[in-house]
Design an enzyme around this catalytic site. Sequence first.
Site, PDB file in Angstrom:
ATOM      1  N   LYS A  38       0.818  -1.062  -0.077  1.00  0.00           N
ATOM      2  CA  LYS A  38       0.097   0.031   0.103  1.00  0.00           C
ATOM      3  C   LYS A  38       0.855   1.205  -0.027  1.00  0.00           C
ATOM      4  CE  LYS A  38      -0.566   0.502   5.024  1.00  0.00           C
ATOM      5  NZ  LYS A  38      -1.660   0.626   6.037  1.00  0.00           N
ATOM      6  N   ARG A 131      -7.717  -0.226  17.242  1.00  0.00           N
ATOM      7  CA  ARG A 131      -8.162  -0.117  15.829  1.00  0.00           C
ATOM      8  C   ARG A 131      -9.188  -1.031  15.446  1.00  0.00           C
ATOM      9  NH1 ARG A 131      -4.210   0.725  10.752  1.00  0.00           N
ATOM     10  NH2 ARG A 131      -4.848  -1.704  10.435  1.00  0.00           N
TER      11      ARG A 131
END
Length: 365
Positions: A38, A131
Amino acid sequence: MRKQYPCVEVDLSKITYNAKQILSMCKNKGIDVVGVTKVFCAEIPIINALLQAGFTHVGDSRVQNLKKMEQINCKKMLLRISMESEAEQVIKYSDVSLNSELKTIKILSQKAKEVNRTHNIILMVDIGDLREGVLIKDVLGIVKEIMNLQHIKLVGLGTNVTCYGGVIPDRDNLMKLVNLRSEIKNLYKLDLPIISGGNSSSLYLVMNGSIPKEINQLRVGEGIILGRETSFGGPIPNCYDDAFILKGEIVEIKDKPTVPTGKIGMDAFGNKPHFQDKGIRKRAIVAVGRQDIKVDGLFPLDKNISIFGASSDHLLLDVTDSASPLKVGDIVEFKMDYGCVLASMTSNYVKKYYEKQPEYSLVNC
């Protein structure tokens, strides 16, 4: 070929070299590594550098990037929690996805049924970073529900730490995954083959030999591209930190004061700047700015150059003491941290060049 600036030069040989070192280090501990793509937007030359090193699995947070690599012969993982709106594409472009919401997993099952496929998932567990992930107390109930979905195969448990809450992976919190897998096996007779123990922040445990032996997968991006673990920012042995270099062109050089004249208000980003009076300094403006890069993630290769600051389009440098005299049109080079690499590789205004240098040896690191 005349290069365009600003640009990022990527040394593919250094990427391949770092990748080999990390693969070897993890293989010695029985750990498979998913190469995270990414940060460089799944640029194909860099993915090929990973495959040349021996990677067989890559992962990305964007379905668009997985689609880019559709024709590449490797296994692909969707790293960001699947979106309901992208479920059909998740099934089409990923071999395995990370998930934490039962509703979304059921939609993935339905989309997989429509194309007569079984989709593999790793159930993410929150071990403290807050998260993504199922709370530990809810894991067993969700696993039971997943087992009833005919077109979903639960292949493992995973977790992510450091990225949001800064929680450092250690033996104690990673053993929560190990214990959960044992409970699932005892309760449901389901032996999950994968425990995905985090990202580059878990590499320090591999390096010091304290990672639980049951952890058999890591998802590594920064460790490969910048040669460091991310719990403490320490270097990974025999790896490079300069595979990505930002280059920018000087468009102005003038001797100017270091404190502006006039009443100080907000800058273009809503901040009120503060200045230290260093007298008259030679200031260079480089044609790159906050729209393209993360300024505090830049490090001039010439250590005698320092950064005053930046606006959207201009980077202001103090070049008074630069190692060699500079003029308009000259190129200044920078190392970058992870956030800066991410921004520069994402920016459409920063050109990318891929350099293939001769193979490196350990003595060059």
